[in-house]
Each structure stands twice: as C-alpha cells, then as structure tokens.
Design an enzyme around this catalytic site. Structure first.
Site, short mmCIF file in Angstrom:
data_model
loop_
_atom_site.label_atom_id
_atom_site.label_comp_id
_atom_site.label_asym_id
_atom_site.label_seq_id
_atom_site.Cartn_x
_atom_site.Cartn_y
_atom_site.Cartn_z
N TYR A 1 55.05 40.09 46.28
CA TYR A 1 54.47 39.27 45.19
C TYR A 1 55.35 38.05 44.92
O TYR A 1 54.86 36.92 44.86
CB TYR A 1 54.32 40.12 43.93
CG TYR A 1 53.58 39.40 42.81
CD1 TYR A 1 52.21 39.23 42.86
CD2 TYR A 1 54.27 38.90 41.71
CE1 TYR A 1 51.53 38.57 41.85
CE2 TYR A 1 53.59 38.24 40.69
CZ TYR A 1 52.22 38.07 40.76
OH TYR A 1 51.55 37.42 39.75
N SER B 1 53.45 32.18 39.44
CA SER B 1 54.05 33.19 38.56
C SER B 1 55.51 32.83 38.38
O SER B 1 56.12 32.25 39.29
CB SER B 1 53.94 34.58 39.19
OG SER B 1 54.79 35.49 38.53
N1 LIG Z 1 49.07 38.98 34.22
C1 LIG Z 1 50.28 38.52 34.47
O1 LIG Z 1 51.28 39.00 33.91
C2 LIG Z 1 50.46 37.39 35.44
C3 LIG Z 1 51.71 36.76 35.48
C4 LIG Z 1 51.92 35.72 36.37
C5 LIG Z 1 50.89 35.32 37.20
N2 LIG Z 1 49.69 35.94 37.16
C6 LIG Z 1 48.65 35.49 38.08
O2 LIG Z 1 47.48 35.16 37.38
C7 LIG Z 1 46.36 35.29 38.24
C8 LIG Z 1 45.28 36.07 37.52
O3 LIG Z 1 45.74 37.39 37.31
P1 LIG Z 1 45.36 38.27 36.03
O4 LIG Z 1 46.63 38.62 35.38
O5 LIG Z 1 44.28 37.63 35.27
O6 LIG Z 1 44.88 39.61 36.78
P2 LIG Z 1 43.47 40.33 36.91
O7 LIG Z 1 42.87 40.54 35.57
O8 LIG Z 1 43.73 41.52 37.77
O9 LIG Z 1 42.58 39.27 37.70
C9 LIG Z 1 42.74 39.02 39.06
C10 LIG Z 1 41.49 38.30 39.54
O10 LIG Z 1 41.66 38.00 40.94
C11 LIG Z 1 40.48 38.43 41.63
N3 LIG Z 1 40.77 38.75 43.02
C12 LIG Z 1 41.67 39.64 43.50
N4 LIG Z 1 41.58 39.70 44.85
C13 LIG Z 1 40.59 38.84 45.21
C14 LIG Z 1 40.00 38.47 46.44
N5 LIG Z 1 40.42 38.99 47.61
N6 LIG Z 1 39.00 37.55 46.44
C15 LIG Z 1 38.57 37.02 45.27
N7 LIG Z 1 39.09 37.32 44.07
C16 LIG Z 1 40.08 38.23 44.05
C17 LIG Z 1 40.00 39.64 40.84
O11 LIG Z 1 38.61 39.87 41.04
P3 LIG Z 1 38.01 40.96 42.07
O12 LIG Z 1 38.99 42.08 42.18
O13 LIG Z 1 36.73 41.33 41.44
O14 LIG Z 1 37.81 40.22 43.36
C18 LIG Z 1 40.25 39.18 39.41
O15 LIG Z 1 39.18 38.41 38.95
C19 LIG Z 1 46.88 35.94 39.52
O16 LIG Z 1 47.08 34.98 40.51
C20 LIG Z 1 48.20 36.54 39.08
O17 LIG Z 1 49.10 36.70 40.16
C21 LIG Z 1 49.44 36.97 36.29
#
Ligand SMILES: NC(=O)c1ccc[n+]([C@@H]2O[C@H](COP(=O)([O-])OP(=O)(O)OC[C@H]3O[C@@H](n4cnc5c(N)ncnc54)[C@H](OP(=O)(O)O)[C@@H]3O)[C@@H](O)[C@H]2O)c1
Length: 252
Positions: A157, A144
């Site tokens: 985070y 991130s």
């Molecule tokens: N959205 C943003 O603004 C943003 C910015 C920078 C970085 N990111 C990063 O991008 C990645 C994806 O995030 P997203 O934005 O797509 O969010 P999201 O829609 O909430 O997706 C998060 C995913 O991680 C999975 N997850 C969470 N805890 C887990 C566990 N203990 N075991 C296995 N899977 C787990 C969730 O599935 P389950 O809950 O079903 O397990 C879900 O599929 C993350 O690493 C996040 O930090 C996001």
C-alpha cells in the site's frame, strides 16, 4: 448550494460508490458538475447517482473495474458521449492489504498495485487523451499520507501510494503545457470501509490514534474541500503537488 465554480463541467470519479469517492462526487455535483460514477458495485453507484440528481446535476453510472484497460477506455468514451464532455478526473479507487511481507503472496501485492497504480495510470491515460486535446482539464489523484511513511504490514500500500505521488509529478510536468493540472490529495486515517477492521478493534484504533496529533480519524466529508480545490479554478497555477490532510500525522 451556492458554490457553482464547476458549473458546466463534467467529472469522472472512480470508486464513487462509497467512502471518500462518494463524498467527492457529491461535492463536485454540489459545485455544479455533472458526474460519471465508476466502480465495480453497480448498486452502490446507483444510490450515489440518486444523491447527485437530488443536487440537480446529471449522473452517469458506469460499472468499471479500473484495472481493466478496455473498461476504463469505455468509461471515458461513455462520459464524453453521455454527459457531453470531460473536464475532471478523480482517481479515487483504491484498495489496501495489511499482511507482513513474508506472509504475503505476490498476488496480494499485485492486487494492491493493479488497483492503486495501474488503475490510476489507465484512467489518467484514457482521460488525458481527451483533456490534452481540448487544452484544459484537471486530474486529482487520491494518494495517502502512507506514501511518505514506513508502516509495518503495509509495504504494498505504501509503495503503491508513493508511486501515485511520483506519477502525479511527472504527469503534471508532461501536461502543464497543455493546461492540464495534475495534483494529489494524501489523506490520513479517514473513517471508511477501507479501515473498517481497525475501527472495529478499539485497542488497535487507540494505538493508531496515538500517532495522530488530532487524536481522531477524519471524516470523508473533510476531504471534499480539497478535492474541489484541486478540481476547480483555484488550482489553475498549481500542478504536481500533493496536499496532505491527516490531522497532523505527517507533521510529527
Ligand atoms: N480511508 C482512509 O483512511 C484513507 C486514507 C488515505 C487514502 N485513502 C484512499 O482513498 C481512496 C478511497 O478509499 P476509501 O477510504 O473511501 O475506501 P472505500 O470506502 O473502501 O472505497 C474504495 C472505493 O474504491 C473502489 N474500488 C476498489 N477496487 C476497485 C477496482 N478494481 N475498480 C474500480 N473501483 C474499485 C471501491 O468500489 P468497488 O469495490 O465496488 O469496486 C470503492 O468504491 C483510496 O484510494 C484509498 O487508498 C483512504
């Protein structure tokens, strides 16, 4: 789809049920890869598996908690056995906590580190044993841009994603002689469930977007080309790097 640069390859995507992980899985499938889909929500994974199959690729649904060592080792073993190999690991599972430090329980801190750091470590370790042994592979860590910033209420985070960036560098150096490239993608604000609260609060959102030169959130689809670049031959001579894709936020 005309891009078949990952034809014959097999990938694991963690957190593949929604958001950036879902888009990454579909992009990899669109480029010709078979994909193992992992997260805790089987129903979400099954929906994405249908979308992968619609692209003409094989999908394997493996419900997995990335903080659980045995589950992660099972994920890698089932992928190698069920899809006939492993070439790419996308460590995308992640979680956030938005509590100021003095109001936060240590358990909240641990949940963020367990998912973002331990999860990335466990999957890299389990997949890496296979990639190093075969003498080729790609690890793509979703970090991130918060890894490089101080953001009030987000100590866990930010620190966890800084750990992912650092881990990326060390594993890149450790595994470069084995032809395994380890790189990271550092998105800025992307419209997903992770920041649903922010998107529902117009005032908070417009405050946040004032810090983004592009004045908007990214879409998950805008992450796909970078995941493909880091998962495919374009990055064969690139390792240990973190690509920031954040609408200019880090450049300010
Ligand atoms: N959205 C943003 O603004 C943003 C910015 C920078 C970085 N990111 C990063 O991008 C990645 C994806 O995030 P997203 O934005 O797509 O969010 P999201 O829609 O909430 O997706 C998060 C995913 O991680 C999975 N997850 C969470 N805890 C887990 C566990 N203990 N075991 C296995 N899977 C787990 C969730 O599935 P389950 O809950 O079903 O397990 C879900 O599929 C993350 O690493 C996040 O930090 C996001």
């Amino acid at each position: 789809m005309t891009d078949q640069t990952l034809s014959g390859r097999t990938a694991i995507v963690t957190g593949a049920g929604r958001g950036i992980g879902r888009v990454a899985a579909l992009a990899l499938a669109g480029a010709g890869a078979d994909v193992a889909l992992a997260s805790r929500s089987k129903d979400q994974l099954e929906r994405v598996a249908g979308e992968v199959e619609d692209l003409g690729r094989r999908a394997l649904v493996v419900p997995t908690d990335v903080t659980d060592r045995e589950a992660v080792e099972r994920l890698v073993a089932r992928t190698v056995e069920g899809l006939g190999g492993l070439n790419v690991l996308v460590n995308n599972s992640g979680t956030i906590d938005s509590t100021p430090l003095l109001e936060q329980d240590p358990e909240q801190w641990d949940r963020v580190f367990d998912t973002n750091v331990r999860g990335t470590y466990l999957a890299t370790r389990a997949a890496g044993a296979h990639l190093v042994a075969q003498g080729s592979g790609k690890v793509v860590n979703i970090a991130s841009n918060f890894a490089f910033k101080g953001v009030p209420g987000h100590a866990a985070y930010c620190a966890s994603k800084a750990a992912v960036v650092s881990f990326t560098r060390t594993m890149a150096v450790e595994w470069a002689p084995h032809n395994v490239q380890v790189n990271a993608l550092a998105p800025g604000y992307v419209s997903t469930d992770l920041n649903a609260e922010l998107r529902d609060d117009e005032e908070a959102q417009s405050k946040v977007l004032r810090s983004v030169p592009a004045r908007r959130m990214g879409e998950p689809e805008e992450m796909a080309p970078w995941v493909l670049l880091l998962a495919g031959p374009a990055s064969d001579f690139m390792t240990g790097e973190t690509i920031v894709v954040d609408g200019g936020q880090a450049a300010r």
